[in-house]
Write an enzyme that holds these catalytic residues in place. Structure first.
Site, short mmCIF file in Angstrom:
data_model
loop_
_atom_site.label_atom_id
_atom_site.label_comp_id
_atom_site.label_asym_id
_atom_site.label_seq_id
_atom_site.Cartn_x
_atom_site.Cartn_y
_atom_site.Cartn_z
N CYS A 79 -59.26 16.22 -16.14
CA CYS A 79 -59.18 14.98 -15.35
C CYS A 79 -59.13 13.76 -16.27
O CYS A 79 -58.15 13.55 -16.95
CB CYS A 79 -60.34 14.95 -14.36
SG CYS A 79 -60.03 13.78 -13.05
N HIS A 167 -60.02 20.18 -11.34
CA HIS A 167 -61.35 20.54 -11.85
C HIS A 167 -61.58 22.05 -11.79
O HIS A 167 -61.91 22.57 -10.72
CB HIS A 167 -62.43 19.82 -11.03
CG HIS A 167 -62.48 18.37 -11.32
ND1 HIS A 167 -63.27 17.83 -12.31
CD2 HIS A 167 -61.82 17.33 -10.77
CE1 HIS A 167 -63.11 16.52 -12.35
NE2 HIS A 167 -62.22 16.20 -11.42
N GLU A 169 -64.03 23.68 -12.88
CA GLU A 169 -65.45 24.00 -12.80
C GLU A 169 -65.96 24.04 -11.36
O GLU A 169 -67.06 24.51 -11.10
CB GLU A 169 -66.27 22.97 -13.61
CG GLU A 169 -66.30 21.54 -13.08
CD GLU A 169 -65.08 20.70 -13.47
OE1 GLU A 169 -64.05 21.29 -13.86
OE2 GLU A 169 -65.14 19.47 -13.36
N SER A 226 -92.68 27.70 -17.18
CA SER A 226 -93.78 27.86 -18.14
C SER A 226 -94.05 29.33 -18.42
O SER A 226 -94.40 29.71 -19.54
CB SER A 226 -95.05 27.14 -17.66
OG SER A 226 -95.57 27.73 -16.49
#
Ligand code: XMP
Length: 509
Positions: A79, A167, A169, A226
């Site tokens: 793009c 695009h 993606e 975590s």
């Protein structure tokens, strides 16, 4: 760390998505702002230029220096990236006079282009631009068109440099993954070696080298990040990792004991600290949501500071920071308002003077889960819904008392257990119950009652930034409501929250 693919960010909302699609091909990539190029570019085997909110004709538009990249390694402009190159090398970019948003189909693909291998004419692509490349510069060859966009894709002669105005993606570009694979694997010959197990091996050896025989402190929260960070560190340094798991008294029912047991079963060197009283004291009489968060954040820091000072000679503090937070803070646009102060409840003060180690800072959330699964962490733990740091305190509207926490824990447990029983838990992104500061009238036997109202909330989302309520089966809601009212003393009414975010938020406070 293998470098492989460089993604230059010009501020597009889709830049992170490009990175995710590349990683899904088991190829490691890094996003860097266009104006902060990494010093050593020789490690990269290919580069991708992202889109941008700017028109390349705007004098304020980003102007990347591509001299060290273009013609040296395979390069793909998406793009804005494609338009910038066309504009910069003598072509003509102008505002488009036809609609170039949304679905389109490739109406022409140049024969024999490796770039379009296994992609057929009519393949659907996703357009999102108001500028269009009208004329290609000399030495640029058109290699694809759509009905409205003549120069949908080009190649620069004699170089592995490509530009596309759509695009790849975005999922609506049905062959987007194939196209990225063609460019990265077939043309740039980047190895597809970025797998969870490769990541574990590499990270464990890096951590060993970095930390040596020093001691590391880590605050466990019961959440995915975590836990995965702790498991990686445990593999690298064993007992020198000192984990602290604090009970703030605002966790789900039985959560402190069951999660602590689970951590111990995993072999982690973990100390459970029950600081319920300290948190309750700090919260006494506070109703304002931000003040509650502050009180909890401060109490956490105090408890964590006390506990970590008991670990003699600790030099590192480990944190479960993940890639979206890192990208956000280094992006072209700078840290944005999307990083909320209230999400940093576990953040630690500077006075602790520890060096920070963040083993997950290059991973997306889904990759963290895959790495966790690779290391054998229980699926039930990895698939847990997100839970806010201040816990039930922001689901009890108004001030907090132990009794209110107990009531909400019971309600929440009935709801969450039922979601599991009905196999709905994994279909929901986050769920919980909220205790409302409302007394509602009811009847029990011949008596009128005035008791509390609880709201149930279940949302679907991908990242918590937007969310929609889940249309749970009525039979399920009916059953849960009955169980709550029959079993939890003090509650006589259950409502279901049917608000989406925006404009509502996921939590009520
Ligand atoms: P909202 O309510 O902003 O929530 O739509 C989005 C996501 O963030 C979580 N959340 C928090 N997490 N501390 C946290 O650690 C907080 O103060 C906090 N407030 C909201 C929320 O649970 C949801 O996943």
């Amino acid at each position: 760390m293998q470098k492989n693919v460089l993604i230059l960010d010009f501020g597009s909302q889709y830049t992170q998505l490009i990175a995710r699609r590349v990683r899904e091909l088991n190829i490691y990539c890094e996003i860097h702002p266009f104006n902060k190029l990494p010093e050593d570019l020789s490690v990269f085997k290919a580069a991708i230029l992202s889109g941008s909110p700017f028109s390349c004709r705007n004098p304020e538009a980003p102007k990347p220096d591509l001299t060290k990249i273009k013609g040296k390694i395979p390069l793909l402009g998406v793009c804005f990236g494609a338009q910038f190159m066309a504009h910069n090398y003598g072509g003509k970019v102008d505002s488009s006079n036809t609609r170039e948003f949304g679905r389109a189909n490739l109406s022409f693909i140049k024969d024999g282009e490796l770039f379009f291998k296994n992609i057929l004419e009519q393949s659907q692509v996703w357009m999102s631009h108001s500028d269009s490349i009208k004329d290609l510069p000399e030495h640029f060859t058109r290699i694809a068109s759509t009905a409205d966009v003549l120069n949908a894709a080009y190649k620069i002669d004699g170089e592995d440099t490509y530009g596309i105005q759509f695009h790849p993606e975005v999922y609506h570009s049905t062959d987007g993954a194939q196209l990225l694979e063609n460019f990265l694997v077939k043309i740039a010959q980047v190895p597809q070696s970025w797998t969870p197990s490769a990541f574990v091996d590499m990270t464990v050896s890096e951590l060993k080298e970095k930390i040596g025989t020093d001691k590391v402190i880590l605050g466990l929260s019961g959440g995915v990040d975590s836990t995965v960070a702790a498991t990686l560190l445990h593999k690298a340094i064993g007992k020198n990792l000192h984990c602290i798991f604090v009970n703030n008294g605002l966790l789900r029912k039985n959560e402190f004991d069951s999660v602590l047991d689970q951590y111990k079963d995993m072999g982690l060197n973990v100390k459970g600290v029950d600081a319920t009283d300290r948190f309750m004291d700090a919260l006494k009489g506070i109703s304002d949501p931000e003040k509650k968060r502050k009180a909890i954040g401060n109490s956490f820091i105090e408890v964590f500071d006390d506990e970590s000072s008991l670990v003699e000679d600790a030099t590192f503090l480990a944190q479960g920071t993940i890639y979206p937070d890192v990208i956000e803070s280094i992006s072209v646009n700078g840290p944005s308002a999307t990083i909320k102060s209230h999400h940093n409840v576990g953040g630690l003060p500077d006075f602790m003077k520890l060096k920070v180690v963040e083993p997950l800072r290059m991973l997306f959330k889904d990759e963290v889960r895959r790495v966790g699964a690779e290391m054998g962490i229980d699926q039930k733990l990895l698939g847990r819904h997100p839970f806010p740091g201040p816990g039930l305190a922001i689901r009890i509207l108004g001030d907090i008392t132990l009794e209110k926490v107990r009531v909400l824990q019971e309600v929440d447990a009935i709801f969450i257990d039922a979601l599991r029983e009905w196999h709905l838990y994994d279909k929901v992104w986050q769920a919980g119950a909220i205790l409302l500061p409302v007394d509602s009238v009811g009847v029990m036997g011949d008596e009128r009652t005035y008791e509390k109202v609880v709201a149930l909330r279940a949302v679907e989302s991908t990242d918590g930034m937007t969310a929609d309520w889940v249309d749970l089966p009525h039979k399920f809601l009916q059953k849960v409501s009955n169980q709550i009212i029959n079993r939890v003393k003090g509650v006589n009414r259950v409502v279901y929250d049917i608000s989406s975010k925006p404009p509502a938020t996921i939590e009520w406070e």
